[in-house]
Write an enzyme that holds these catalytic residues in place. Structure first.
Site, PDB file in Angstrom:
ATOM      1  N   TYR A 298       0.824  -1.214   0.000  1.00  0.00           N
ATOM      2  CA  TYR A 298       0.000   0.000   0.000  1.00  0.00           C
ATOM      3  C   TYR A 298       0.856   1.262   0.000  1.00  0.00           C
ATOM      4  CZ  TYR A 298      -3.664  -3.258   1.504  1.00  0.00           C
ATOM      5  OH  TYR A 298      -4.547  -4.301   1.607  1.00  0.00           O
ATOM      6  N   GLU A 373     -19.960  -1.490  21.888  1.00  0.00           N
ATOM      7  CA  GLU A 373     -20.954  -1.197  20.850  1.00  0.00           C
ATOM      8  C   GLU A 373     -21.623   0.163  21.033  1.00  0.00           C
ATOM      9  OE1 GLU A 373     -22.276  -5.613  19.345  1.00  0.00           O
ATOM     10  OE2 GLU A 373     -23.133  -4.905  21.245  1.00  0.00           O
TER      11      GLU A 373
END
Length: 393
Positions: A298, A373
């Site tokens: 990358y 969460e």
């Protein structure tokens, strides 16, 4: 759009987003295998009435076209899991042996679906367009470049891109931002040294590839320390070396493998050039030959400062100034969001997901990784605000 109105709408879908994240967490798919994930995303987008299409085989791009003309902004989430066993004791642990969402891409996907749902309900008040890039294979071959090659940033032309990544080193309710250089460029290197066999008792009859390899390794240590500007920096690591047949045989071949990590194009080209010269020239002076093989990874992730300003301002308004943390140094980790950032003005930021009280303490790429969460709605709120603020500018 007032913050409190947007926040109330996001909180209304909190349980919906958590359930989506848990479904993806239970059904992880590796890079370029994300067919179920892709089809579920399409199902959700279709149910919302959001235009979408498949790209790069297992990727999806959705688009909301605002009522009035304007710029186009893109939001990106990666989708793939890792080849690991999930060892957590939770109801939503992976159902697939040897595969796990250990880097939070399930959360990224759920956040982007939640963001799409919120913004789609506001499209009559949006000037411009919003694209949603669900990207495969970040952990493996990199799905960003194939998506770009399939024109996801065109028709309509994308003017800017935002992306995020969960981070358990930051508490839920915090974000990390980095101006300029954020992630390194990556290259895998393979070096082969060729010599000539002979009996170990008669070294003069051969060319010792192991001895040559030793000289090459010593010389490689000068590539960074004596060639790269210390203010730029780089990493060169030789991680494996293999060669020889027995203690009484002069080796005719040695193979080495390693990595190169750099923070900008100039350093990358310099380091790779110096390695190639060392590998080819030192063996020749000692009677052997050297071969240098580079596998390009990358590119470096360099944020656009104006785009980071949008993230910073929204983060401060939503979370408080004290909870927007400036990342002091670039990471030598890699991230293929870098290809979006190299093509369009972009900002990539870290979303805090750690929570000591809940036992959310394990880092990514480990078998006990999980997220708080409660961070999902924060991610949605931030990305929705980032998109809307960009379209206003």
């Amino acid at each position: 759009m007032k913050f409190d109105y947007l926040e109330s709408k996001v909180m209304e879908i909190k349980n919906w987003v958590i359930n989506i994240r848990r479904d993806f967490h239970q059904n992880p798919e590796l890079g370029l295998e994300e067919y179920r994930t892709r089809d579920k995303i399409i199902e959700y987008l279709n149910h919302m009435g959001i235009e979408n299409k498949i790209v790069a085989e297992t990727g999806v791009v959705g688009i909301i076209r605002g009522k009035n003309q304007g710029k186009t902004v893109a939001l990106r989430a990666d989708m793939d899991a890792l080849p690991m066993d999930d060892k957590k004791d939770v109801s939503y642990k992976s159902k697939v042996e040897g595969k796990m969402h250990a880097c939070g891409h399930d959360a990224h996907t759920a956040i982007l679906l939640g963001t799409a749902k919120i913004l789609n309900n506001m499209k009559e008040r949006i000037n411009g367009n919003i694209k949603f890039l669900f990207q495969p294979a970040e952990e493996t071959v990199g799905g960003a470049l194939p998506m770009i090659e399939e024109k996801v940033l065109e028709n309509p032309y994308v003017d800017g891109v935002f992306g995020l990544h969960v981070d358990n080193n930051l508490k839920t309710g915090q974000i990390g931002i980095k101006y300029g250089q954020m992630k390194a460029a990556s290259d895998m290197i393979r070096i082969i040294i060729y010599g000539e066999n002979s009996h170990g008792a008669y070294p003069q009859d051969g060319v010792d590839a192991i001895a040559i390899a030793g000289q090459v390794i010593v010389a490689l240590q000068t590539v960074v320390s004596r060639n790269v500007d210390p203010r730029s920096s780089a990493v060169l690591t030789i991680g494996t070396i293999k060669g020889g047949y027995g203690g009484n045989i002069i080796a005719d071949r040695v193979e080495m493998e390693g990595i190169v990590r750099t923070l900008n194009k100039e350093s990358r080209e310099l380091v790779l050039h110096k390695i190639k010269k060392i590998v080819e020239q030192i063996p020749q002076t000692l009677g052997g030959e050297g071969e240098f093989i580079r596998t390009e990874g990358y590119t470096a992730l360099i944020n656009d400062n104006d785009m980071v300003d949008i993230v910073r301002k929204n983060g401060q308004q939503i979370l408080g100034k004290e909870n927007v943390k400036k990342i002091p140094f670039p990471s030598y980790g890699v991230e293929d969001f870098s290809y979006f950032a190299a093509t369009r003005p972009s900002a990539f930021f870290q979303l805090g997901t750690g929570n000591i009280e809940k036992g959310i303490i394990h880092s990514g790429h480990t078998s006990y990784f999980d997220i708080d969460e409660d961070s999902l709605t924060i991610g949605i709120l931030l990305q929705a605000r980032n998109a809307l603020e960009f379209l206003k500018s």
